[in-house]
Enzyme design. Structure first.
Site, PDB file in Angstrom:
ATOM      1  N   ARG A  54     -15.877 -25.380   4.636  1.00 52.52           N
ATOM      2  CA  ARG A  54     -15.561 -23.978   4.910  1.00 52.52           C
ATOM      3  C   ARG A  54     -14.831 -23.808   6.240  1.00 52.52           C
ATOM      4  O   ARG A  54     -14.061 -22.883   6.432  1.00 52.52           O
ATOM      5  CB  ARG A  54     -16.853 -23.151   4.886  1.00 52.52           C
ATOM      6  N   TYR A 107       1.293  -1.255   2.608  1.00 50.65           N
ATOM      7  CA  TYR A 107       0.851  -1.749   1.300  1.00 50.65           C
ATOM      8  C   TYR A 107      -0.409  -0.975   0.868  1.00 50.65           C
ATOM      9  O   TYR A 107      -1.287  -0.712   1.679  1.00 50.65           O
ATOM     10  CB  TYR A 107       0.570  -3.240   1.470  1.00 50.65           C
ATOM     11  N   ASP A 179       2.520  -7.012   9.195  1.00 48.62           N
ATOM     12  CA  ASP A 179       2.492  -7.584   7.849  1.00 48.62           C
ATOM     13  C   ASP A 179       3.896  -8.096   7.534  1.00 48.62           C
ATOM     14  O   ASP A 179       4.805  -7.315   7.273  1.00 48.62           O
ATOM     15  CB  ASP A 179       2.040  -6.525   6.832  1.00 48.62           C
ATOM     16  N   LYS A 204       2.988 -14.368  -2.544  1.00 43.10           N
ATOM     17  CA  LYS A 204       4.312 -13.892  -2.955  1.00 43.10           C
ATOM     18  C   LYS A 204       5.329 -15.049  -2.980  1.00 43.10           C
ATOM     19  O   LYS A 204       5.110 -15.989  -3.695  1.00 43.10           O
ATOM     20  CB  LYS A 204       4.728 -12.741  -2.035  1.00 43.10           C
TER      21      LYS A 204
HETATM   22  C1  LIG Z   1       0.847  -8.333  -1.897  1.00 35.94           C
HETATM   23  C2  LIG Z   1       0.856  -7.849  -0.527  1.00 35.94           C
HETATM   24  C3  LIG Z   1      -0.245  -8.050   0.321  1.00 35.94           C
HETATM   25  C4  LIG Z   1      -1.550  -8.632  -0.161  1.00 35.94           C
HETATM   26  O1  LIG Z   1      -1.486  -9.927  -0.625  1.00 35.94           O
HETATM   27  P1  LIG Z   1      -2.556 -10.442  -1.711  1.00 35.94           P
HETATM   28  O2  LIG Z   1      -2.354 -11.911  -1.682  1.00 35.94           O
HETATM   29  O3  LIG Z   1      -2.197  -9.778  -2.989  1.00 35.94           O
HETATM   30  O4  LIG Z   1      -3.905 -10.049  -1.241  1.00 35.94           O
HETATM   31  C5  LIG Z   1      -0.151  -7.621   1.620  1.00 35.94           C
HETATM   32  N1  LIG Z   1       0.936  -7.021   2.079  1.00 35.94           N
HETATM   33  C6  LIG Z   1       2.007  -6.809   1.310  1.00 35.94           C
HETATM   34  C7  LIG Z   1       3.207  -6.131   1.898  1.00 35.94           C
HETATM   35  C8  LIG Z   1       2.009  -7.206  -0.021  1.00 35.94           C
HETATM   36  O5  LIG Z   1       3.058  -6.944  -0.801  1.00 35.94           O
END
Ligand SMILES: *Cc1c(COP(=O)(O)O)cnc(C)c1O
Length: 384
Positions: A54, A107, A179, A204
């Site tokens: 972990r 988001y 982000d 992504k």
């Molecule tokens: C998809 C997304 C997230 C979150 O990512 P997950 O892996 O789905 O938790 C955060 N910020 C943005 C801008 C996103 O498009």
């Protein structure tokens, strides 16, 4: 690996260590809970490298090294999703009673986190206009602990003046968290623009094949890294081995996939921009996009995400339009090899949304853009 290598070379070589794995070119997806200590002295040493699954495994280290290189930060902490990367980063720097400034174009799940958990824990969340720029200084209070940024914003892609905001934040000793999922670490260097902490949804473009959830928090310096790592340890957060393996594999081709998606998206966006049933196309690389100038100033490129505002129509027509599309299944996420669509609800934002008509986000994948356009054309033809 030489520090002077260019990014493309580093992306190929980072996170590999054949000398540790009998010559295997790729670091294998080795999972662990128990990791053997060679001695009591090793157990009691604070610098012993791997203590327990972990707390970090060799593969987690490789993934974190790769993300750190990608973002140009000090060090990274892996997380089981983009959302946990965000929650770790935020929780590392706030306490009850703090005031937090959050961009209103963030988001959707991040908004849920701030409105729900963060608020319940006693922090006061205030949303600001993503285009506020230096105007942010007027919103700063004595107890402002954090400015949360996301650019371009989700759904409508407002580009924030990051250097202007981070400069003000530094002057007031307020932490900034950015982000960086849209840019995937490739299109925007958060640290060069004055950000303290960058978070990325590796789900992504980095993984890029719609089959894994993963995230990372990247710290700009040692002090912020320590806070983030100890928060992740306290919360018991660790990422899945298979997911990190897949993301490292995806990393090798990420730049190519991202480039092709962006190229295809530009072709589709230009075509949609001229279509009479589309009121507006939101795509930062289009000169008609409201944030195009700032995007050009700060970003190295675009991705495959765009949104369209349909002409006002009954909900049933919108639903039919979505069903009529053959190459755009409705699904959350983006950054994979495939095209997708997702309905958007900007009226749920804190600041008023004045546009009429339904907003639909498209992710443009690696299909031939001629086919994507033909598909959009037939569905828009039937849309009334
Ligand atoms: C998809 C997304 C997230 C979150 O990512 P997950 O892996 O789905 O938790 C955060 N910020 C943005 C801008 C996103 O498009």
């Amino acid at each position: 690996m030489k520090k002077t290598y260019k990014q493309d070379t580093k992306l190929v070589h980072v996170g590999r260590a054949p000398e540790e794995y009998f010559g295997l070119l790729n670091a294998p997806p080795a999972s662990a809970s128990s990791i053997i200590y060679p001695s009591l002295a090793a157990y009691e040493s604070t610098t012993h490298k791997y203590r327990y699954g972990r707390m970090g495994t060799p593969l987690a280290k490789k993934f974190e090294e790769a993300v750190t290189m990608l973002e140009g930060g000090y060090a990274a902490v892996s997380a089981p999703s983009g959302m946990t990367a965000i929650s770790i980063a935020v929780m590392a720097f706030v306490k009850a009673g703090d005031h937090i400034l959050v961009t209103d174009s963030l988001y959707e799940s991040s908004r849920c986190f701030f409105d729900g958990f963060v608020t319940r824990m006693g922090m006061k969340v205030e949303y600001y206009d993503p285009l506020i720029g230096t105007g942010i200084s007027k919103l700063i209070k004595k107890n402002t602990a954090l400015i949360y940024l996301e650019s371009p914003g989700s759904a409508t892609f407002e580009v924030q003046d990051i250097p202007a905001i981070t400069k003000i934040a530094r002057k007031h000793k307020i932490v900034t968290i950015f982000d960086n999922s849209w840019g995937s670490g490739l299109l925007f260097n958060a640290f060069e623009h004055g950000v303290d902490v960058s978070v990325i949804a590796a789900t992504k473009y980095m993984n890029g094949h719609a089959d894994a959830m993963l995230g990372a928090v990247v710290a700009g310096n040692k002090e912020t890294y320590k806070k983030i790592k100890s928060t992740a340890l306290d919360l018991g957060i660790c990422a899945g081995t298979q997911e990190m393996y897949l993301a490292l594999r995806g990393l090798r081709t990420m730049k190519l996939r991202l480039k092709q998606s962006a190229e295809n998206a530009m072709v589709v966006a230009k075509w949609l921009n001229k279509h009479p049933k589309v009121q507006k196309v939101y795509y930062p690389a289009l000169p008609t996009h409201s944030s195009h100038k700032l995007w050009r100033r700060d970003f190295k490129g675009a991705n495959g995400l765009l949104s369209i505002l349909l002409k006002p129509a009954p909900k049933s027509s919108v639903a039919r339009f979505m069903k009529d599309l053959e190459l755009f299944p409705m699904a959350a996420s983006w950054g994979g090899y495939e095209s997708l669509l997702l309905p958007q609800y900007p009226e749920k934002r804190a600041l008023p949304w004045k546009e009429k008509g339904f907003l639909v986000r498209l992710h443009i994948g690696l299909e031939d853009p001629d086919d994507l356009i033909a598909d959009l054309k037939q569905a828009l033809q039937k849309f009334k």
